[in-house]
Design an enzyme around this catalytic site. Structure first.
Site, mmCIF file in Angstrom:
data_model
loop_
_atom_site.group_PDB
_atom_site.id
_atom_site.type_symbol
_atom_site.label_atom_id
_atom_site.label_comp_id
_atom_site.label_asym_id
_atom_site.label_seq_id
_atom_site.Cartn_x
_atom_site.Cartn_y
_atom_site.Cartn_z
ATOM 1 N N ASP A 26 0.196 -7.757 1.148
ATOM 2 C CA ASP A 26 0.502 -6.361 1.189
ATOM 3 C C ASP A 26 2.203 -6.158 1.214
ATOM 4 O O ASP A 26 2.727 -5.573 2.317
ATOM 5 C CB ASP A 26 -0.266 -5.779 2.584
ATOM 6 C CG ASP A 26 -0.095 -4.168 2.649
ATOM 7 O OD1 ASP A 26 -0.003 -3.645 1.566
ATOM 8 O OD2 ASP A 26 -0.270 -3.796 3.607
ATOM 9 N N SER B 282 4.770 2.302 8.121
ATOM 10 C CA SER B 282 4.420 1.391 7.153
ATOM 11 C C SER B 282 5.270 0.818 6.350
ATOM 12 O O SER B 282 6.283 1.528 5.561
ATOM 13 C CB SER B 282 3.349 1.641 6.110
ATOM 14 O OG SER B 282 1.977 1.727 6.699
ATOM 15 N N HIS C 25 0.669 -0.992 0.018
ATOM 16 C CA HIS C 25 -0.043 -0.023 0.067
ATOM 17 C C HIS C 25 0.831 1.036 0.125
ATOM 18 O O HIS C 25 0.498 2.273 -0.530
ATOM 19 C CB HIS C 25 -1.085 0.055 1.005
ATOM 20 C CG HIS C 25 -0.147 0.024 2.639
ATOM 21 N ND1 HIS C 25 -0.203 -0.931 3.369
ATOM 22 C CD2 HIS C 25 0.093 1.330 3.167
ATOM 23 C CE1 HIS C 25 0.592 -0.315 4.642
ATOM 24 N NE2 HIS C 25 0.575 0.834 4.361
#
Length: 462
Positions: A132, A207, A102
């Site tokens: 992911d 992230s 992402h």
């Protein structure tokens, strides 16, 4: 970048002498309490990078396409640049970096900034939405610092961990916490949910960053937090290093991920099932169905077997078994420990791709029939796995319907499964093509379909 569960998307060497489980202890003196994480950080932090992505999106105003407004006010579709920030981890000294999918999804330009502020343009080697994870490559003539994987995989709840990343773009930041839970499968972030939960503070921008143990090894890639406000509430999730290594190796060896498929449908063992099976407690996953001729079937797995471990690691549901099996490369062999008739057995299962084509064989329908204008696809375990469909479901699926076509007129929708036509069962595109040729020109067409788990039968009149 933020995803909520309410999800706020989280971010994110030389080894220190490892500490054995027997040597772990609660601090007892003031000196022990004042021990520092600095040696771990000095070795791990240089391998954590910032990842910047840029993409251009088109924004349409409410007047886009209106000749009057476009004549006097110019084009009503304008481009806007969107920049996002995440973190990444160097896993190979040649410049291979792993981050979250992402973080880089849709990016037209990718830039990596090392901890020493050097900047590099990055190439995307592989992006995998289902885990992911994404793998990047930067070009450099010198060996870069690397964060080694935790090969032992022996993290326990309560172990100290550090989260390293770039939260909110303020610069590289280190936070500490513990492993709050292992094997979280009910998070709903990716198709292979099997997360390490930590209370180390992670925030947007973390992230793709590193979750590091006290040996200075990568135990996970931070990917999400549970939050209602968008900030850290002490519930963060990281993708385990076993899956990270698998995706990186797939990117470097094949350039794509070919996922192994067990070929068995598993379900959790409830208290009632445990009692009926003579188990002391609910554990493992019971085999509910087998794909004929699949890897599990050939290995000797039987309906009613209870899978309690994969490669010696305990599993308690299909998601756990699926994750463990998915970390094997094609051609590897996995050891399944099963309970059968009250006795444990170990079966060797070969990791192999799911049968069928991932893209799925397709056919566009023409001619004088109610399906004209529909695109149909052949179901198979490979196609179903990639598209979130029950892998044991077979037959033919409507994948698209053209506007103003016969298929649209008769109400066919994408996702409909064609079960029978003229009372003949449809299992393949070849079956349907033959039936359509035989019935060409007929005025009435008995059709049975399945939509969202319900069956419908109608006789269609041309």
């Amino acid at each position: 970048m933020i995803r909520t569960l309410s999800l706020a998307l989280a971010a994110s060497a030389t080894l220190i002498a490892p500490v054995s489980a027997q040597d772990q202890a609660v601090p007892e003196t003031q000196a022990q309490v004042q021990l520092s994480f600095a040696p771990v950080v000095r070795q791990a932090a240089p391998a954590v990078v910032n990842v910047y992505s840029r993409r251009v999106i088109a924004q349409r105003t409410p007047f886009a396409g209106d000749p009057f407004f476009e004549r006097f006010f110019g084009p009503q579709v304008r481009e806007r640049e969107v920049n996002s920030l995440g973190s990444g981890v160097i896993v190979d000294a040649s410049g291979v970096i792993v981050t979250n999918n992402h973080v880089v999804q849709g990016a037209q330009d990718l830039r990596v900034v090392l901890s020493d502020r050097r900047e590099f343009e990055a190439e995307l080697l592989l992006a995998d939405e289902r885990t992911d994870l994404a793998v990047l490559k930067i070009s450099t003539d010198e060996a870069l610092p690397v964060l080694p994987y935790d090969d032992a995989g022996d993290s326990e709840v309560g172990d100290l961990v550090l989260a390293i990343g770039n939260p909110f773009g303020v610069g590289q930041t280190v936070t500490s916490g513990i492993v709050s839970a292992l094997a979280r499968t009910d998070v709903g972030i990716s198709d292979y949910a099997f997360f390490i939960q930590t209370d180390a503070a992670v925030n947007p921008g973390n992230s793709g960053g590193a979750l590091v143990d006290m040996d200075g090894q990568l135990i996970g890639v931070n990917t999400a937090i549970f939050s209602r406000s968008g900030g850290s509430n002490g519930i963060g999730f990281a993708i385990p290093s076993e899956m990270v290594r698998t995706v990186v190796e797939a990117a470097l060896v094949d350039g794509e991920i070919i996922r192994p498929w067990l070929g068995a449908r598993l379900q959790p063992v409830t208290q009632d099932l445990a009692s009926s099976l003579g188990l002391d407690r609910p554990r493992g996953a019971i085999v509910a169905d087998l794909w004929d001729g699949g890897a599990a079937d050939r290995a000797g797995l039987e309906q009613g077997d209870v899978v309690i471990a994969v490669d010696g690691v305990e599993v308690n549901d299909e998601i756990g078994a699926r994750f463990r099996f998915a970390t094997r490369m094609i051609g590897d062999r996995a050891q399944l420990t099963v309970l059968r008739d009250g006795r444990e057995r170990v079966l060797t299962v070969e990791a192999e791709p799911a049968p069928g084509a991932v893209e799925g064989a397709r056919m566009e329908i023409s001619g004088e029939n109610p399906f004209r204008g529909a695109e149909l696809v052949q179901l198979s375990p490979a196609f179903n796995e990639e598209n979130g469909i029950d892998p044991f479901q077979d037959g033919v699926l409507v994948s698209g319907v053209s506007r103003r076509s016969a298929a649209a007129y008769f109400g066919f929708r994408p996702g409909d499964r064609i079960l029978s036509v003229n009372d003949e069962r449809v299992e393949t595109l070849i079956d349907l093509n033959r039936i359509l040729r035989e019935l060409e020109g007929e005025k009435t067409w008995p059709v049975e379909i399945e939509r969202q788990g319900e069956r419908f039968s109608r006789t269609l009149s041309l």
